[in-house]
Motif scaffolding. Structure first.
Motif, PDB file in Angstrom:
ATOM      1  N   HIS A  51      48.120 105.115 -23.521  1.00  0.00           N
ATOM      2  CA  HIS A  51      47.717 106.496 -23.265  1.00  0.00           C
ATOM      3  C   HIS A  51      47.611 106.748 -21.760  1.00  0.00           C
ATOM      4  CE1 HIS A  51      45.770 110.352 -23.714  1.00  0.00           C
ATOM      5  NE2 HIS A  51      44.844 109.942 -22.861  1.00  0.00           N
ATOM      6  N   HIS A  52      47.070 105.792 -21.040  1.00  0.00           N
ATOM      7  CA  HIS A  52      46.834 105.970 -19.604  1.00  0.00           C
ATOM      8  C   HIS A  52      48.059 105.729 -18.743  1.00  0.00           C
ATOM      9  CE1 HIS A  52      42.609 106.945 -18.890  1.00  0.00           C
ATOM     10  NE2 HIS A  52      42.453 106.475 -20.112  1.00  0.00           N
ATOM     11  N   LYS A  53      49.135 105.229 -19.311  1.00  0.00           N
ATOM     12  CA  LYS A  53      50.331 105.060 -18.484  1.00  0.00           C
ATOM     13  C   LYS A  53      50.918 106.418 -18.101  1.00  0.00           C
ATOM     14  CE  LYS A  53      54.162 104.675 -21.708  1.00  0.00           C
ATOM     15  NZ  LYS A  53      55.227 103.843 -22.217  1.00  0.00           N
ATOM     16  N   HIS A 103      45.060 102.282 -25.686  1.00  0.00           N
ATOM     17  CA  HIS A 103      44.468 103.077 -24.616  1.00  0.00           C
ATOM     18  C   HIS A 103      45.260 102.909 -23.316  1.00  0.00           C
ATOM     19  CE1 HIS A 103      41.179 105.671 -23.462  1.00  0.00           C
ATOM     20  NE2 HIS A 103      41.150 105.050 -22.303  1.00  0.00           N
ATOM     21  N   LYS A 104      45.741 101.700 -23.070  1.00  0.00           N
ATOM     22  CA  LYS A 104      46.587 101.492 -21.883  1.00  0.00           C
ATOM     23  C   LYS A 104      47.864 102.320 -21.986  1.00  0.00           C
ATOM     24  CE  LYS A 104      45.181  97.062 -20.160  1.00  0.00           C
ATOM     25  NZ  LYS A 104      45.626  96.121 -19.191  1.00  0.00           N
ATOM     26  N   HIS A 125      37.129 100.487 -20.461  1.00  0.00           N
ATOM     27  CA  HIS A 125      37.147 100.746 -19.016  1.00  0.00           C
ATOM     28  C   HIS A 125      36.199  99.855 -18.229  1.00  0.00           C
ATOM     29  CE1 HIS A 125      40.049 103.935 -18.925  1.00  0.00           C
ATOM     30  NE2 HIS A 125      39.474 104.482 -19.980  1.00  0.00           N
ATOM     31  N   HIS A 180      40.270 111.127 -14.971  1.00  0.00           N
ATOM     32  CA  HIS A 180      40.203 109.950 -15.833  1.00  0.00           C
ATOM     33  C   HIS A 180      41.560 109.246 -15.889  1.00  0.00           C
ATOM     34  CE1 HIS A 180      38.598 107.372 -18.898  1.00  0.00           C
ATOM     35  NE2 HIS A 180      39.560 107.694 -19.734  1.00  0.00           N
ATOM     36  N   HIS A 181      42.636 109.992 -15.657  1.00  0.00           N
ATOM     37  CA  HIS A 181      43.982 109.423 -15.680  1.00  0.00           C
ATOM     38  C   HIS A 181      44.467 109.016 -14.295  1.00  0.00           C
ATOM     39  CE1 HIS A 181      45.378 109.914 -19.845  1.00  0.00           C
ATOM     40  NE2 HIS A 181      44.411 110.805 -19.891  1.00  0.00           N
ATOM     41  N   ASP A 182      44.153 109.804 -13.285  1.00  0.00           N
ATOM     42  CA  ASP A 182      44.692 109.473 -11.958  1.00  0.00           C
ATOM     43  C   ASP A 182      43.673 108.793 -11.042  1.00  0.00           C
ATOM     44  OD1 ASP A 182      43.055 111.527 -10.944  1.00  0.00           O
ATOM     45  OD2 ASP A 182      44.710 112.937 -10.698  1.00  0.00           O
ATOM     46  N   HIS A 183      42.443 108.611 -11.536  1.00  0.00           N
ATOM     47  CA  HIS A 183      41.394 107.901 -10.783  1.00  0.00           C
ATOM     48  C   HIS A 183      41.188 108.491  -9.397  1.00  0.00           C
ATOM     49  CE1 HIS A 183      41.471 105.094 -14.059  1.00  0.00           C
ATOM     50  NE2 HIS A 183      42.755 104.895 -13.870  1.00  0.00           N
ATOM     51  N   HIS A 206      43.801 117.507 -22.790  1.00  0.00           N
ATOM     52  CA  HIS A 206      45.132 117.499 -22.180  1.00  0.00           C
ATOM     53  C   HIS A 206      45.734 118.896 -22.200  1.00  0.00           C
ATOM     54  CE1 HIS A 206      46.187 113.195 -21.473  1.00  0.00           C
ATOM     55  NE2 HIS A 206      45.053 113.070 -22.148  1.00  0.00           N
ATOM     56  N   THR A 241      50.155 109.780 -16.383  1.00  0.00           N
ATOM     57  CA  THR A 241      49.133 110.337 -15.501  1.00  0.00           C
ATOM     58  C   THR A 241      49.085 111.856 -15.551  1.00  0.00           C
ATOM     59  OG1 THR A 241      50.657 110.244 -13.634  1.00  0.00           O
ATOM     60  CG2 THR A 241      49.133 108.379 -13.915  1.00  0.00           C
TER      61      THR A 241
END
Length: 154
Positions: A121-123, A118-119, A97, A36-39, A26, A125
């Motif tokens: 963390h991924h909120k 983990h969700k 994932h 990995h965050h914004d796909h 990061h 972006t």
């Protein structure tokens, strides 16, 4: 003694993973971790997947030097790092994932807490404002979310 080196290294990797995730992935290597965050990557491979190769290099180097030096502690440190990397792959890529559809309907509180953290963390972006940079250690609040949800159902 060698077993203790492997176990200690495995658990020490959690702290190292937190630091690397927060300040490297990061930080200055966000360009590899961003997708990995914004796909934003199409297909099954992300730029983020290069981290597996990057993080394998120290384990390979330690394994080599530990082996040529009559299985010195460096070898057992490399085994701990490798086992942590395998655990990371199975839990992060397969379980969280769902790159392979396994353990989708688990009721295990620990696994559900890992998934929830983990969700969280991924909120985020972007590379700032993140949380839950670790992997195996899960803050207590995520266990509480699970248990409070189950109490409401009863």
């Amino acid at each position: 003694m060698n077993f203790l080196i492997v176990v200690a290294t495995f658990f020490a990797m959690e702290g190292l993973t937190w630091v690397i995730h927060k300040y490297v992935m990061h930080g200055f290597m966000w360009s590899l971790h961003r997708d990995h965050h914004d796909h934003s990557t199409d297909g099954p491979i992300e730029c983020n997947d290069y981290f597996f190769a990057i993080f394998a290099v120290p384990a390979i180097v330690l394994m080599y030097f530990g082996t040529v030096n009559n299985f010195s502690p460096l070898f057992y440190i490399s085994i701990g790092i490798t086992l942590y990397g395998m655990a990371y792959f199975f839990v992060h890529d397969i379980f969280i994932h769902q790159r392979f559809k396994l353990l989708r309907d688990t009721k295990n509180p620990y696994l559900l807490a890992i998934r929830r953290a983990h969700k969280q963390h991924h909120k985020h972006t972007g590379k700032e404002e993140g949380e839950c940079f670790g992997f195996l250690w899960v803050p207590v609040k995520y266990f509480k979310m699970y248990f409070n949800k189950n109490k409401a159902l009863k």
